[in-house]
Design a protein around this motif. Structure first.
Motif, PDB file in Angstrom:
ATOM      1  N   SER A 265       9.135  10.716  -0.396  1.00 42.01           N
ATOM      2  CA  SER A 265       9.986  10.088   0.677  1.00 42.01           C
ATOM      3  C   SER A 265       9.981   8.441   0.188  1.00 42.01           C
ATOM      4  O   SER A 265      10.613   7.731   0.915  1.00 42.01           O
ATOM      5  CB  SER A 265       9.299   9.966   1.837  1.00 42.01           C
ATOM      6  OG  SER A 265       7.715  10.346   1.810  1.00 42.01           O
ATOM      7  N   ALA A 266       9.597   8.241  -1.138  1.00 41.06           N
ATOM      8  CA  ALA A 266       9.775   6.886  -1.746  1.00 41.06           C
ATOM      9  C   ALA A 266       9.756   6.901  -3.269  1.00 41.06           C
ATOM     10  O   ALA A 266       8.872   8.140  -3.764  1.00 41.06           O
ATOM     11  CB  ALA A 266       8.850   5.883  -1.290  1.00 41.06           C
ATOM     12  N   PRO A 267      10.375   6.302  -4.047  1.00 48.31           N
ATOM     13  CA  PRO A 267      10.096   6.398  -5.482  1.00 48.31           C
ATOM     14  C   PRO A 267       8.642   6.035  -5.909  1.00 48.31           C
ATOM     15  O   PRO A 267       8.012   5.507  -5.068  1.00 48.31           O
ATOM     16  CB  PRO A 267      10.989   5.611  -6.261  1.00 48.31           C
ATOM     17  CG  PRO A 267      11.838   4.424  -5.054  1.00 48.31           C
ATOM     18  CD  PRO A 267      11.316   5.254  -3.682  1.00 48.31           C
ATOM     19  N   ILE A 268       8.262   6.771  -6.955  1.00 39.00           N
ATOM     20  CA  ILE A 268       6.737   6.284  -7.197  1.00 39.00           C
ATOM     21  C   ILE A 268       6.804   5.089  -8.137  1.00 39.00           C
ATOM     22  O   ILE A 268       7.423   5.402  -9.348  1.00 39.00           O
ATOM     23  CB  ILE A 268       6.324   7.611  -7.936  1.00 39.00           C
ATOM     24  CG1 ILE A 268       6.165   8.798  -7.009  1.00 39.00           C
ATOM     25  CG2 ILE A 268       4.710   7.278  -8.387  1.00 39.00           C
ATOM     26  CD1 ILE A 268       5.957  10.002  -7.885  1.00 39.00           C
ATOM     27  N   ARG A 269       6.300   3.999  -7.703  1.00 40.66           N
ATOM     28  CA  ARG A 269       6.373   2.786  -8.618  1.00 40.66           C
ATOM     29  C   ARG A 269       4.993   2.763  -9.403  1.00 40.66           C
ATOM     30  O   ARG A 269       5.095   2.486 -10.607  1.00 40.66           O
ATOM     31  CB  ARG A 269       6.244   1.501  -7.693  1.00 40.66           C
ATOM     32  CG  ARG A 269       7.816   1.386  -7.142  1.00 40.66           C
ATOM     33  CD  ARG A 269       7.959   0.082  -6.505  1.00 40.66           C
ATOM     34  NE  ARG A 269       8.631   0.243  -5.293  1.00 40.66           N
ATOM     35  CZ  ARG A 269      10.007   0.282  -5.693  1.00 40.66           C
ATOM     36  NH1 ARG A 269      10.573   0.145  -6.986  1.00 40.66           N
ATOM     37  NH2 ARG A 269      10.926   0.381  -5.025  1.00 40.66           N
ATOM     38  N   LEU A 270       4.012   3.092  -9.151  1.00 41.21           N
ATOM     39  CA  LEU A 270       2.925   3.122  -9.830  1.00 41.21           C
ATOM     40  C   LEU A 270       1.653   4.428  -9.392  1.00 41.21           C
ATOM     41  O   LEU A 270       1.936   5.335  -9.924  1.00 41.21           O
ATOM     42  CB  LEU A 270       2.010   1.667  -9.737  1.00 41.21           C
ATOM     43  CG  LEU A 270       2.627   0.428 -10.314  1.00 41.21           C
ATOM     44  CD1 LEU A 270       2.197  -0.710 -10.001  1.00 41.21           C
ATOM     45  CD2 LEU A 270       2.548   0.680 -11.898  1.00 41.21           C
ATOM     46  N   ASN A 271       0.878   3.972  -8.785  1.00 40.19           N
ATOM     47  CA  ASN A 271      -0.240   4.921  -8.394  1.00 40.19           C
ATOM     48  C   ASN A 271      -0.360   5.541  -6.994  1.00 40.19           C
ATOM     49  O   ASN A 271      -1.438   6.272  -6.754  1.00 40.19           O
ATOM     50  CB  ASN A 271      -1.482   4.238  -8.913  1.00 40.19           C
ATOM     51  CG  ASN A 271      -1.917   3.200  -8.082  1.00 40.19           C
ATOM     52  OD1 ASN A 271      -0.939   2.414  -7.363  1.00 40.19           O
ATOM     53  ND2 ASN A 271      -3.232   3.017  -7.364  1.00 40.19           N
TER      54      ASN A 271
ATOM     55  N   VAL B  68       0.602  -1.246   0.118  1.00 39.54           N
ATOM     56  CA  VAL B  68      -0.153   0.036   0.041  1.00 39.54           C
ATOM     57  C   VAL B  68       1.070   1.394   0.036  1.00 39.54           C
ATOM     58  O   VAL B  68       0.121   2.337  -0.537  1.00 39.54           O
ATOM     59  CB  VAL B  68      -0.967  -0.173   1.256  1.00 39.54           C
ATOM     60  CG1 VAL B  68      -2.054  -1.001   0.922  1.00 39.54           C
ATOM     61  CG2 VAL B  68      -0.365  -0.179   2.464  1.00 39.54           C
ATOM     62  N   ASN B  69       2.078   1.056   0.371  1.00 42.31           N
ATOM     63  CA  ASN B  69       2.899   2.437   0.749  1.00 42.31           C
ATOM     64  C   ASN B  69       3.687   2.687  -0.898  1.00 42.31           C
ATOM     65  O   ASN B  69       3.419   3.995  -1.396  1.00 42.31           O
ATOM     66  CB  ASN B  69       3.785   2.417   1.428  1.00 42.31           C
ATOM     67  CG  ASN B  69       2.995   2.912   2.948  1.00 42.31           C
ATOM     68  OD1 ASN B  69       2.109   3.632   2.915  1.00 42.31           O
ATOM     69  ND2 ASN B  69       3.692   2.340   4.113  1.00 42.31           N
ATOM     70  N   THR B  70       4.294   1.806  -1.186  1.00 43.70           N
ATOM     71  CA  THR B  70       5.066   1.906  -2.217  1.00 43.70           C
ATOM     72  C   THR B  70       4.814   1.273  -3.537  1.00 43.70           C
ATOM     73  O   THR B  70       5.470   1.150  -4.758  1.00 43.70           O
ATOM     74  CB  THR B  70       6.792   1.938  -2.240  1.00 43.70           C
ATOM     75  OG1 THR B  70       6.911   0.355  -1.815  1.00 43.70           O
ATOM     76  CG2 THR B  70       7.295   2.649  -0.704  1.00 43.70           C
ATOM     77  N   VAL B  71       3.578   0.366  -3.660  1.00 39.65           N
ATOM     78  CA  VAL B  71       3.176  -0.462  -4.496  1.00 39.65           C
ATOM     79  C   VAL B  71       4.228  -1.167  -5.008  1.00 39.65           C
ATOM     80  O   VAL B  71       4.327  -1.304  -6.447  1.00 39.65           O
ATOM     81  CB  VAL B  71       2.574   0.665  -5.754  1.00 39.65           C
ATOM     82  CG1 VAL B  71       1.472  -0.588  -6.512  1.00 39.65           C
ATOM     83  CG2 VAL B  71       1.618   1.554  -5.143  1.00 39.65           C
ATOM     84  N   ASP B  72       4.958  -1.912  -4.477  1.00 39.68           N
ATOM     85  CA  ASP B  72       6.064  -2.762  -4.670  1.00 39.68           C
ATOM     86  C   ASP B  72       5.471  -4.217  -4.753  1.00 39.68           C
ATOM     87  O   ASP B  72       4.462  -4.473  -3.999  1.00 39.68           O
ATOM     88  CB  ASP B  72       7.003  -2.840  -3.527  1.00 39.68           C
ATOM     89  CG  ASP B  72       8.591  -3.239  -4.118  1.00 39.68           C
ATOM     90  OD1 ASP B  72       8.443  -3.497  -5.346  1.00 39.68           O
ATOM     91  OD2 ASP B  72       9.524  -2.864  -3.474  1.00 39.68           O
ATOM     92  N   PHE B  73       5.879  -5.034  -5.601  1.00 47.44           N
ATOM     93  CA  PHE B  73       5.548  -6.380  -5.898  1.00 47.44           C
ATOM     94  C   PHE B  73       6.561  -7.329  -5.598  1.00 47.44           C
ATOM     95  O   PHE B  73       7.601  -7.105  -6.001  1.00 47.44           O
ATOM     96  CB  PHE B  73       5.358  -6.377  -7.411  1.00 47.44           C
ATOM     97  CG  PHE B  73       4.019  -5.986  -7.930  1.00 47.44           C
ATOM     98  CD1 PHE B  73       3.782  -4.413  -7.947  1.00 47.44           C
ATOM     99  CD2 PHE B  73       2.771  -6.728  -8.292  1.00 47.44           C
ATOM    100  CE1 PHE B  73       2.700  -3.875  -8.292  1.00 47.44           C
ATOM    101  CE2 PHE B  73       1.641  -6.033  -8.769  1.00 47.44           C
ATOM    102  CZ  PHE B  73       1.523  -4.285  -8.719  1.00 47.44           C
ATOM    103  N   ASP B  74       6.186  -8.226  -5.002  1.00 48.02           N
ATOM    104  CA  ASP B  74       7.016  -9.527  -4.657  1.00 48.02           C
ATOM    105  C   ASP B  74       7.234 -10.145  -6.066  1.00 48.02           C
ATOM    106  O   ASP B  74       6.433 -10.050  -6.997  1.00 48.02           O
ATOM    107  CB  ASP B  74       6.510 -10.517  -3.883  1.00 48.02           C
ATOM    108  CG  ASP B  74       6.245 -10.013  -2.253  1.00 48.02           C
ATOM    109  OD1 ASP B  74       7.066  -9.002  -1.903  1.00 48.02           O
ATOM    110  OD2 ASP B  74       5.630 -10.643  -1.346  1.00 48.02           O
TER     111      ASP B  74
END
Ligand SMILES: *Cc1c(COP(=O)(O)O)cnc(C)c1O
Length: 464
Positions: free
Chosen positions: A391-397, A237-243
């Motif tokens: 505060s974090a890269p924007i990965r998606l939305n 939910v924070n950085t929309v990171d995917f395993d």
């Protein structure tokens, strides 16, 4: 019939017209409605003996409570992961109440809305590019979808040691692993009797929220004697990171574990040719969670739980009603009654069915790509301000950001921004520090909304 109800039924035309007028007033002016309410005091309305009738009740609501309805389906409500409501979804949801089907029934016995639900799931899997290898059903939200998938996983884990959890109870042998699970996964562990403190945390990759697959393999080796459930994040939910689902699926060839994928909103990147690679391999999951009230933009409460059809017997032993013994092959004589936590259920498939039919693949691809474009644009505006930083890269939305020179004032700044009621964002903690989080999920959001947001923030910062 009691006279009041007789009058009501005779007056249905006027009542529904009034509902339509109230709906139009809200939906057509949603851009001007407040995104938060400062004065939340409500006028108590007394219960009367005689009853006011629906029109008078609607009038009371309009006068006293309607002003408390925030523009959460509007274009500038970016807290949590809040989807909007498309016209098709609203139409479907309204009719869900009208038809009032109870989507649990056994095929061929009265209500057959369950058949349409299965059909909706088939179309939904087509939207997401998933094979028809899953049994799917609607639950209230991703929390319940996680609960459902993990409950069947728990049943599977028991079976590995000839233990029937649904009959005998949990025996504490299962190992549940995850790197950055959503809070609802932790809550599910509590509800399932696995215990939230028994979660085995796997390290993430450096500066990421995604699982370190090497660290995971080490843990799998360490727990080789135990049945393992792996909760994978397809969109944190924070950085929309995917395993790395594909690498994890490879590990499935060497180790025996249940793969649950929480793709509550991230699952919709399947609609995007550019980003669907993030889900590569997800068709090999044992269970998947997807929320429809997020990126599909249908009203609350709507999510899908998918479980591989080969686990249908396990699913039925988990959710079977003990007073209605289930006989035969679960795929024949199908009934949702024995597949999901709830028994009686509303016809939750209808808003989704209508949305899929109304907007097709292109419609949902456009929602996803627009949300990502809005997040990008938001990020550019941050970079053009000397008082803000990402505060974090924007990965998606999703965009996480904070005040640059005085980060400790970030929470206060957010409160002041939200209080003005033009935009709504929520705070989050990133490596222990407060950040502001803006999540773009609503199909209505356009560039002008981003401009409004930065005008608001510039003005607030000037007074800080
Ligand atoms: C929103 C969300 C949930 C919980 O969903 P609800 O619809 O609030 O029950 C679970 N997992 C993820 C990744 C989410 O984004």
């Amino acid at each position: 019939m009691f006279e009041l109800f007789e009058n009501e039924l005779n007056n249905l035309d006027n009542i529904l017209d009034q509902v339509k007028r109230n709906s139009l007033d809200f939906l057509e002016n949603i851009g001007d409605k407040p995104t938060s309410i400062a004065d939340q005091a409500i006028v108590p309305i007394s219960l009367t003996d005689e009853g006011a009738g629906t029109l008078a009740g609607l009038d009371l609501f309009s006068r006293h409570y309607e002003k408390l309805m925030v523009a959460s389906p509007g274009p500038r409500y970016w807290g949590f992961v809040t989807g909007g409501t498309t016209p098709a979804a609203i139409a479907g949801d309204w009719l869900t109440a009208v038809y009032d089907q109870n989507t649990q029934a056994i095929q061929g016995e009265g209500d057959v809305s369950g058949v349409i639900e299965q059909e909706t799931i088939r179309m939904f899997c087509d939207l997401l590019g998933l094979p028809h290898d899953f049994m799917g059903g609607f639950v209230t939200g991703a929390t319940m979808a996680n609960f459902t998938g993990l409950a069947v996983a728990r049943q599977w884990a028991g079976k590995q040691t000839s233990h029937d959890v649904s009959r005998e109870g949990v025996n504490g042998n299962v190992a549940l692993m995850a790197a950055t699970p959503h809070s609802s996964v932790i809550k599910s562990l509590s509800m399932l009797g696995i215990g939230s403190s028994n979660l085995i945390r796997i390290d993430t990759l450096k500066d990421r929220e995604a699982i370190d697959v090497n660290a995971l393999e080490e843990k799998l080796k360490e727990h080789i004697e135990r049945p393992v459930i792996l909760n994978c994040s397809a969109g944190t939910v924070n950085t929309v990171d995917f395993d790395d689902i594909q690498a994890i699926v490879e590990l499935k060839k060497k180790y025996n574990f249940w793969l649950h994928i929480d793709a509550a909103f991230g699952g919709f990147v399947a609609c995007s040719p550019e980003y669907r690679y993030l889900l590569n391999g997800w068709e090999w999951a044992d269970s998947i969670t997807i929320d429809c009230h997020k990126w599909l933009n249908v009203p609350y409460d709507s999510a899908v739980s998918l479980v591989r059809k080969e686990h249908s017997r396990l699913q039925v032993s988990t959710f079977q009603n003990s007073n209605a013994p289930y006989l035969g092959d679960p795929s024949e004589n199908f009934s949702y009654l024995n597949f999901l936590p709830e028994n009686s259920r509303r016809f939750r498939a209808l808003p989704v069915w209508l949305s899929l039919v109304a907007y097709g693949r292109t419609g949902f691809e456009s929602i996803v790509s627009n949300s990502i474009a809005m997040a990008r644009r938001f990020g550019e505006c941050i970079q053009n301000r000397d008082y803000l930083e990402l505060s974090a890269p924007i990965r998606l939305n999703v965009v996480c950001f904070r005040l640059k020179k005085s980060p400790e004032k970030t929470a206060e700044f957010l409160k002041m921004v939200n209080r003005r009621g033009k935009i709504f964002m929520t705070p989050t903690l990133l490596s222990g520090n407060v950040s502001i989080r803006a999540a773009f999920v609503n199909y209505r959001t356009v560039e002008n909304d981003i401009d409004i947001a930065f005008r608001e923030m510039d003005e607030v910062f000037a007074t800080l």
